[in-house]
Every structure is written in structure tokens, then in C-alpha cells.
Design a protein around this motif. Structure first.
Motif, PDB file in Angstrom:
ATOM      1  N   ILE A 425       3.917   5.511  -7.821  1.00 38.21           N
ATOM      2  CA  ILE A 425       3.503   4.765  -9.011  1.00 38.21           C
ATOM      3  C   ILE A 425       3.264   3.422  -8.609  1.00 38.21           C
ATOM      4  CG2 ILE A 425       4.466   3.799 -11.211  1.00 38.21           C
ATOM      5  CD1 ILE A 425       6.306   6.269 -11.403  1.00 38.21           C
ATOM      6  N   SER A 426       1.888   2.825  -9.223  1.00 39.01           N
ATOM      7  CA  SER A 426       1.656   1.480  -8.756  1.00 39.01           C
ATOM      8  C   SER A 426       1.422   0.510  -9.948  1.00 39.01           C
ATOM      9  CB  SER A 426       0.375   1.610  -8.071  1.00 39.01           C
ATOM     10  OG  SER A 426      -0.298   0.358  -7.677  1.00 39.01           O
ATOM     11  N   ILE A 427       2.487  -0.457  -9.940  1.00 41.94           N
ATOM     12  CA  ILE A 427       2.704  -1.170 -11.128  1.00 41.94           C
ATOM     13  C   ILE A 427       1.957  -2.459 -10.822  1.00 41.94           C
ATOM     14  CG2 ILE A 427       4.398  -2.103 -12.554  1.00 41.94           C
ATOM     15  CD1 ILE A 427       6.395   0.068 -11.395  1.00 41.94           C
ATOM     16  N   HIS A 428       1.110  -3.027 -11.848  1.00 40.44           N
ATOM     17  CA  HIS A 428       0.294  -4.309 -11.716  1.00 40.44           C
ATOM     18  C   HIS A 428       1.247  -5.281 -12.066  1.00 40.44           C
ATOM     19  CE1 HIS A 428       0.152  -5.067 -16.254  1.00 40.44           C
ATOM     20  NE2 HIS A 428      -0.126  -3.875 -16.424  1.00 40.44           N
ATOM     21  N   GLY A 429       0.753  -6.534 -11.763  1.00 41.20           N
ATOM     22  CA  GLY A 429       1.481  -7.639 -12.274  1.00 41.20           C
ATOM     23  C   GLY A 429       1.160  -8.381 -13.218  1.00 41.20           C
ATOM     24  N   ASP A 499       5.587  16.570  -7.839  1.00 41.55           N
ATOM     25  CA  ASP A 499       6.774  16.557  -7.532  1.00 41.55           C
ATOM     26  C   ASP A 499       7.612  15.681  -7.954  1.00 41.55           C
ATOM     27  OD1 ASP A 499       9.002  17.173  -6.048  1.00 41.55           O
ATOM     28  OD2 ASP A 499       7.863  17.360  -4.212  1.00 41.55           O
ATOM     29  N   GLU A 500       8.244  15.872  -8.813  1.00 38.93           N
ATOM     30  CA  GLU A 500       9.219  14.695  -9.532  1.00 38.93           C
ATOM     31  C   GLU A 500      10.405  14.408  -8.375  1.00 38.93           C
ATOM     32  OE1 GLU A 500      12.670  16.683 -11.894  1.00 38.93           O
ATOM     33  OE2 GLU A 500      11.468  18.582 -11.928  1.00 38.93           O
ATOM     34  N   ASN A 501      10.663  15.268  -7.384  1.00 42.10           N
ATOM     35  CA  ASN A 501      11.643  14.820  -6.396  1.00 42.10           C
ATOM     36  C   ASN A 501      11.150  13.705  -5.311  1.00 42.10           C
ATOM     37  OD1 ASN A 501      13.802  16.171  -7.695  1.00 42.10           O
ATOM     38  ND2 ASN A 501      12.837  18.244  -7.046  1.00 42.10           N
ATOM     39  N   ARG A 502      10.094  13.651  -5.417  1.00 38.45           N
ATOM     40  CA  ARG A 502       9.314  12.726  -4.162  1.00 38.45           C
ATOM     41  C   ARG A 502       8.413  11.677  -5.155  1.00 38.45           C
ATOM     42  NH1 ARG A 502       6.009  15.657   0.065  1.00 38.45           N
ATOM     43  NH2 ARG A 502       5.518  17.105  -1.685  1.00 38.45           N
ATOM     44  N   VAL A 503       9.134  10.649  -5.433  1.00 35.25           N
ATOM     45  CA  VAL A 503       8.482   9.575  -6.233  1.00 35.25           C
ATOM     46  C   VAL A 503       8.675   8.437  -5.587  1.00 35.25           C
ATOM     47  CG1 VAL A 503       7.930   8.510  -8.339  1.00 35.25           C
ATOM     48  CG2 VAL A 503       8.469  11.107  -8.327  1.00 35.25           C
ATOM     49  N   ALA A 504       7.836   7.264  -5.305  1.00 34.92           N
ATOM     50  CA  ALA A 504       7.832   5.934  -5.040  1.00 34.92           C
ATOM     51  C   ALA A 504       7.318   4.982  -6.021  1.00 34.92           C
ATOM     52  CB  ALA A 504       7.364   5.815  -3.600  1.00 34.92           C
ATOM     53  N   VAL A 505       7.845   3.769  -6.089  1.00 37.63           N
ATOM     54  CA  VAL A 505       7.291   2.960  -6.763  1.00 37.63           C
ATOM     55  C   VAL A 505       6.691   1.664  -6.007  1.00 37.63           C
ATOM     56  CG1 VAL A 505       8.472   3.249  -9.149  1.00 37.63           C
ATOM     57  CG2 VAL A 505       9.740   1.762  -7.288  1.00 37.63           C
ATOM     58  N   PHE A 506       5.573   0.875  -6.284  1.00 33.55           N
ATOM     59  CA  PHE A 506       4.918   0.045  -5.658  1.00 33.55           C
ATOM     60  C   PHE A 506       4.489  -0.944  -6.620  1.00 33.55           C
ATOM     61  CE2 PHE A 506       0.862  -1.622  -4.026  1.00 33.55           C
ATOM     62  CZ  PHE A 506       0.901  -1.736  -2.784  1.00 33.55           C
ATOM     63  N   GLY A 507       4.613  -2.253  -6.164  1.00 35.13           N
ATOM     64  CA  GLY A 507       3.926  -3.200  -7.306  1.00 35.13           C
ATOM     65  C   GLY A 507       4.097  -4.831  -6.532  1.00 35.13           C
ATOM     66  N   GLY A 508       3.324  -5.564  -7.138  1.00 34.05           N
ATOM     67  CA  GLY A 508       3.403  -6.979  -6.546  1.00 34.05           C
ATOM     68  C   GLY A 508       3.499  -7.916  -7.908  1.00 34.05           C
ATOM     69  N   SER A 509       4.251  -8.993  -7.227  1.00 28.43           N
ATOM     70  CA  SER A 509       4.513 -10.256  -8.441  1.00 28.43           C
ATOM     71  C   SER A 509       5.294  -9.710  -9.559  1.00 28.43           C
ATOM     72  CB  SER A 509       3.324 -10.653  -9.061  1.00 28.43           C
ATOM     73  OG  SER A 509       3.358 -12.000  -9.575  1.00 28.43           O
ATOM     74  N   TYR A 510       4.904  -9.808 -10.679  1.00 24.04           N
ATOM     75  CA  TYR A 510       5.734  -9.385 -11.736  1.00 24.04           C
ATOM     76  C   TYR A 510       5.787  -7.672 -11.629  1.00 24.04           C
ATOM     77  CZ  TYR A 510       7.104  -7.521 -16.348  1.00 24.04           C
ATOM     78  OH  TYR A 510       7.802  -6.832 -17.233  1.00 24.04           O
ATOM     79  N   GLY A 511       4.884  -7.173 -10.908  1.00 23.27           N
ATOM     80  CA  GLY A 511       4.996  -5.616 -10.555  1.00 23.27           C
ATOM     81  C   GLY A 511       5.970  -5.553  -9.587  1.00 23.27           C
TER      82      GLY A 511
END
Length: 648
Positions: A425-429, A499-511
Motif C-alpha cells: 500500500i503506497s500512501i501519498h504525502g 493475500d491479506e496476510n502479506r501486506v506492507a505500507v509505504f509512504g513519504g512525508s505525511y504519507g
């Protein structure tokens, strides 16, 4: 000698061990890593092509309109180049160790101004370049923060934003480039808001000035250059709205501007100075107008619309206000609009999910809303990759806790085996940013090398979806946007190929804050988290971010000087909730970051380690809010892939 086992050895890493922290350095000591494992050369080689993708966005026409200026990278950072024909060679014009910022050409000349900072500190200085000789001159003081350069109509002066008065206030100044020591302040910021110039009147006696208070409050003023008196043209203190000044019309009888006063969206409008009447030009378009440029003769304009993350281009007749969509453009993003001096051509940058930013020129017809052929002037290298096979994202919506639907772009790799895919999951700033489906070689790298799907949500608070949506996360509602990530995790669980059991989160600044907050609330549903230049504590962030932007951020996040708000900010700050984080963390930072200070990274790393939590830490001593130098970006990209391989 190429394959020597580990990249750290080839970079002459310095290793020390203290309190279970293993430190290595690279790039002549400028990249400091703690507990980041050595990266195998097999991985370095595997990622090499993805790290050699270039772009060449449009910057300006030359005076005769026969050539264009672009920025591209052949070394470590992007520099200014000239291209003399469609598909022609790029002739490098600048040769600095830092990337070139904003570019503006002097009217009736090939002299250009540009901005450049040092080491990512964002204290940009204004320079001029004579392309004929290659000579550059720094116009500003080398200490203040400067930008928003706007040349007057005869090229005798520039108006610009600067903090030179006291180091923190964003005032508007004016300067004769031939006599830069005699700069004059023409508008003083007294309330912590940002001020900048938008356009000069025909006789250079007046200036459209922009005041920015927050993503939901901006105003336009008419400033008399001699008297320095200002008159409010659009905006309201009691009932804030978004208003962006664009241009005077051809006769200086009114102005074109963008406003959301009459709609959920930011509409293109025209206001008469004499009667004050406002004409809504794009009333029929329920999306934000994102960019506008007026021709030199004032008879036509071009503007773009952000339609759910993708851009559409229109040509406008400025007398009748009739407009037509430009046909034949690739589906994607566009920007950097500029007319040639004779108004027969429109320069622009185009970017799609399968092609990086390149420069194009659109031939124009005599009729204001008509156009001719589109020609491509640059063909950026893509590391030998077949970008026609790059994944095109699907726009989806998922339900969240308050019965809203949250938009998200989903990228998926080829999945012939029909296995469940791990998810990043890539979250914007921003937070008032917006994810748009641009060319993203990093996402393709993750899909190709990790077999992962990538989901980029536009959680509440994102721009582009109306003024109600952008304000849904303000102040005490901050964690509502984090709940949207929880709703996305619920949605992933319902998808047969994810796969709900293999999830990562990634983001920069506010992300980056969103990554940390997601780790606080959803550690039991995550496998890895990558926080890039992220906010770990809102109170220390607001106290330590640079003074020139502190009040601007208080409007968005809340004022930490108010006891109730301070208590709330402390309560939701990830650094005060580290005991709830039970997911491997990778923290990435730039030492010179003026927005999110390095102390935000240092304190979350310290707290995680104090509680025995696994954390990798990377800090570039010659970078700021994100990595702009290729040698740093390369190792950072490799390390992220290694982190995901290990934990995802």
C-alpha cells in the motif's frame, strides 16, 4: 572484479557495532545506514535497468520558437538542456552538482532564470543563465528562500517570493536582474501565510498577488507597484475558499482565476475589474482545473482538468469563453503548458503509465479552440525495459467506516499461476496531495521482482475530489484518514487474488506519518512498513519545521500552542505509541530536510530500538525532503526491495 559479493564492500563501507546497531556508510560517507544489511550484487544487477529510467519534461521555448528547453539527467541530477528539433539530440546547458528547479525565460530574450538549492535544503536561490555563453549569475543573497519568479512584460524586472526580510516571512520582492543588490519589497507577509506573484499588468504598474493560507483558503490581490497598496479581488477571511490568480486579460480589464467559491470543485473563472462580475467558464466540468496558460496576444488560453487523477487538455477562446477538448492526446498526465512567442505552438509535458515524462509540441490553428498535430520532441531512455508491458492501474473504490467510498489505483503483475499476491500500500504525502497514475518504474520493479500488487489510495484529505473531501481529516479528525487504511485492509481481504496476510505500507512525508500510524493501529495485519521523511510526532514537527512554513502547517494539522489541540496531537503521534508497533520498520531520511526535520526520524528510531523493535535506518547527509541524487536513490531503492524480500 564486478561481482565481489556485496555492494557494501565495493563502496568501502565503514562498519561499527554499538548497542546492537550496525552502521555502514556509502557514497563517500554521505549515505549513513544503520542495521541495513549488505545488498547482494545479484540484487543490484537485477534492479539496474529500473534505476536507469530518465525523463525530459518541457521547460520553455527559445525566443524564436524553433527550439525548446528541457530538464533531464545524464549524470547524478537533472540539468537544463536544449533540443533543436522533434526527436533531436539534447544539448546540455547547465553543469551543476544540484538539480535545477523552476525555469522562466526573460521576455524578448533567450536569457533564462532558474532556481537551485544546496543539498536539498530548499533554500533556493535565483540565477540567470545566458545560453549563448553559458555564464550564470546568482541574483539572490545565498541565504534566504526564494522562488515563484515572474518576469514583467519587457523583461526589465522580476517579482518573486523571498524570506530575505527576516528568514521566515514569505514576502513579495521585485528586482532588476542587472542590479540585484537593489531589490525592493512590494508586499509584506504579516500573518505567516505565503505570498507570491501571479502576473504583471501590460504597463508593469500592477501585479496580481497570491496569498496562500491553507489548501482550503487562498486569496488574490491587486497590488500597485509604486504605492504598494493592495486590493482584495477574490477570497474571504470569514468564509474561506480556494482562489488562484492566473492572468490579466489582454486589455487589463479583468483577470482569469481559479475558484471553488461556487462549487465543490475548482473552476476556471473570469472577473471584471469594473463591475466585479464573475463569469464561471468551466461550470459544466465537475472536476478541478489544474493548470492554465494565456497566449501572448491574449486571444486564447490552454487549461487542463484533473479528472479523477488523469488530465484532459482544453483550448479556450478568451473573448467568447468557448472551449474545446484537445483530441488525440495519450491518456495520462500533462503539465508545463507554455505558448511560443508567436502563439503558433503550445509546449507541454506528457506522462502515461507506460511512458515517462517527455516534451511535446502541439501545433495551433488560427481559430482559438482548434489545433493541429502533436509532435514528440524527446524520447527518454527507459533502461532497456519494454514499457509497453508496464501494468496499467485500475481505478477502484472501497467502502470505509462512514459509508463513503475511497478511490484507489490498483497495479497488478502478471499472475499466470493464479496465486494470491502480496500487497504494498503506497500512501501519498501532502496531506492534501493526490496520487495520480503516472509512469512509475519503482512500482513495476516491485511487481516484477517481488510479484507484489501495489495499491495507491486517495484517502480523505486528498485533493481532486471536492472541498468537502479535502477537509475531512483536518484538526481533531486526523486519524479518520488512518481508518481509511483500515478499510482498505478490509477490502483486500475480500479480493480473491490478494493475500491479506502479506501486506506492507509505504509512504513519504505525511504519507510517512500514515505508515507509522498504520503500524500503530494495524500491526497485526501488516508484515512491513517503510517510512520516508515522515512525521513521527506532530508537536515536535510543528515546533521544529522551518519557520517560513510553520503557520501554514498549523492550519492543516492544528496549533500545538492550544492546550486541547496539543494534547490531541500528542495522543495520536506514533512516537508516543511505539509499544503498539509490532511490525518491522524501515525509516528513510534526508539530513537537510527543512519540512520534516531529521529529528522526526531520529526520535522514532530511538523509541523503536528502546523497546526492542526491529528497525532499519537510512540517512543521506546531502539530501533533504526526499532523495534527488541518483547514487543515493539507487541504494535506497535496492534496500527497500531487500527489506520487502525479507519481510513481505
Amino acid at each position: 572484479m564486478k561481482h565481489i559479493g556485496m555492494i557494501a564492500l565495493s563502496l568501502c563501507a565503514v562498519v561499527s557495532v554499538h548497542a546492537e546497531v550496525i552502521k555502514t556508510t556509502a557514497n563517500n560517507g554521505n549515505l549513513v545506514m544503520e542495521n541495513v544489511p549488505s545488498i547482494p550484487t545479484t540484487l543490484v544487477d537485477a534492479l539496474n535497468r529500473y534505476q536507469n529510467v530518465r525523463s525530459a519534461p518541457f521547460r520553455a521555448f527559445t525566443q524564436d520558437g524553433n527550439s525548446i528547453l528541457v530538464s533531464t539527467r545524464f549524470g547524478e541530477v537533472s540539468q537544463l538542456h536544449r533540443v533543436d528539433m522533434a526527436g533531436g539530440a539534447r544539448h546540455q546547458l547547465t553543469f551543476f552538482d544540484e538539480p535545477i528547479g523552476n525555469v522562466a525565460r526573460q521576455p524578448h530574450s533567450d536569457l533564462v532564470s532558474f532556481t537551485m538549492d544546496a543539498g536539498g535544503n530548499e533554500y533556493a536561490q535565483i540565477f540567470t543563465l545566458d545560453p549563448a555563453t553559458g555564464n550564470t549569475i546568482m541574483l539572490t543573497d545565498g541565504e534566504s528562500r526564494n522562488g515563484a519568479v515572474n518576469w514583467n512584460n519587457d523583461g526589465s524586472a522580476i517579482a518573486y517570493q523571498s524570506t530575505k526580510r527576516n528568514g521566515k516571512s514569505n514576502d513579495i520582492w521585485m528586482m532588476d536582474p542587472n542590479n540585484p543588490s537593489q531589490s525592493t519589497m512590494i508586499l509584506e507577509s504579516k500573518d505567516g501565510s505565503w505570498w507570491g506573484p501571479s502576473d504583471w499588468s501590460n504597463d508593469n504598474s500592477q501585479l496580481l498577488a497570491q496569498q496562500y493560507v491553507s489548501a482550503s483558503d487562498s486569496r488574490i490581490y491587486l497590488v500597485d507597484i509604486k504605492t504598494k497598496k493592495k486590493q482584495l479581488l477574490a477570497g474571504n477571511v470569514e468564509k474561506p475558499t480556494v482562489n488562484y490568480g492566473l492572468n490579466f486579460d489582454a486589455d487589463n480589464k479583468g483577470m482569469f482565476f481559479i475558484t471553488n467559491e461556487f462549487s465543490e470543485f475548482e473552476q476556471l473563472a473570469y472577473k471584471s475589474f469594473s463591475g466585479g462580475k464573475v463569469s464561471l467558464i468551466t461550470k459544466a466540468i465537475n472536476w478541478n482545473v489544474s493548470e492554465f496558460v494565456l497566449s501572448h496576444d491574449g486571444k486564447r488560453a490552454a487549461f487542463s482538468v484533473n479528472e479523477g487523477g488523469l488530465n484532459t487538455l482544453y483550448l479556450l477562446d478568451t473573448k467568447s469563453f468557448d472551449y474545446e477538448k484537445v483530441s488525440g492526446l495519450p491518456v495520462g498526465l500533462l503539465g508545463s503548458l507554455e505558448f511560443s512567442d508567436d502563439d503558433t505552438k503550445l509546449g507541454l509535458t506528457l506522462n502515461t503509465a507506460q511512458s515517462p515524462s517527455d516534451s511535446f509540441v502541439l501545433a495551433l490553428s488560427k481559430q482559438a479552440t482548434k489545433h493541429g498535430d502533436l509532435s514528440r520532441w524527446t524520447y527518454s531512455e527507459v533502461g532497456g525495459l519494454d514499457t509497453s508491458k508496464f501494468s496499467i492501474p485500475e481505478l477502484v473504490e472501497f467502502p470505509t467506516f462512514d459509508d463513503r467510498n475511497i478511490p484507489a489505483f490498483v497495479y497488478k503483475p502478471e499472475n499466470k499461476a493464479k496465486k494470491k499476491l502480496p500487497v504494498i500500500i503506497s500512501i501519498h504525502g501532502g496531506p492534501e496531495g493526490q496520487f495520480q497514475p503516472a509512469f512509475r518504474s519503482t512500482y513495476q520493479l516491485w511487481m516484477d521482482k517481488l510479484g507484489a500488487a501495489v495499491i495507491a489510495p486517495n484517502v480523505r484529505g486528498s485533493a481532486g475530489y471536492g472541498k468537502e473531501y479535502i477537509n475531512l481529516d483536518n484538526g481533531f479528525k486526523r486519524e479518520d484518514s488512518v481508518k481509511d487504511i483500515g478499510a482498505l485492509l478490509d477490502w483486500i481481504k475480500t479480493q480473491p487474488d490478494l493475500d491479506e496476510n502479506r501486506v506492507a505500507v509505504f509512504g513519504g512525508s505525511y504519507g510517512g506519518y500514515m505508515v507509522l500510524a498504520s503500524a500503530v493501529h494495524y500491526s497485526d495485519r501488516l508484515k512491513a512498513a517503510v517510512d520516508i521523511v515522515g512525521i513521527s510526532n506532530f508537536v515536535t514537527f510543528l515546533e521544529n519545521t522551518k519557520a517560513y512554513r510553520r503557520d501554514l502547517r498549523r492550519v492543516e494539522y492544528g496549533d500545538e500552542r492550544d492546550p486541547k489541540m496539543r494534547a490531541h496531537l500528542e495522543k495520536i503521534s506514533p512516537s508516543n505509541n511505539v509499544e503498539k508497533i509490532n511490525v518491522p520498520m524501515f525509516v528513510v531520511q534526508g539530513e537537510n530536510d527543512p519540512r520534516v526535520p531529521v529529528t522526526e526520524a531520529e526520535q522514532i528510531v530511538k523509541e523503536l530500538r528502546a523497546k526492542g523493535k526491529p528497525v532499519w535506518y537510512m540517512n543521506a547527509l546531502n539530501e533533504g525532503h526526499g532523495y534527488r541524487k541518483k547514487e543515493n536513490r539507487d541504494i535506497y531503492t535496492q534496500a527497500v526491495v531487500l527489506f520487502f524480500k525479507e519481510h513481505l
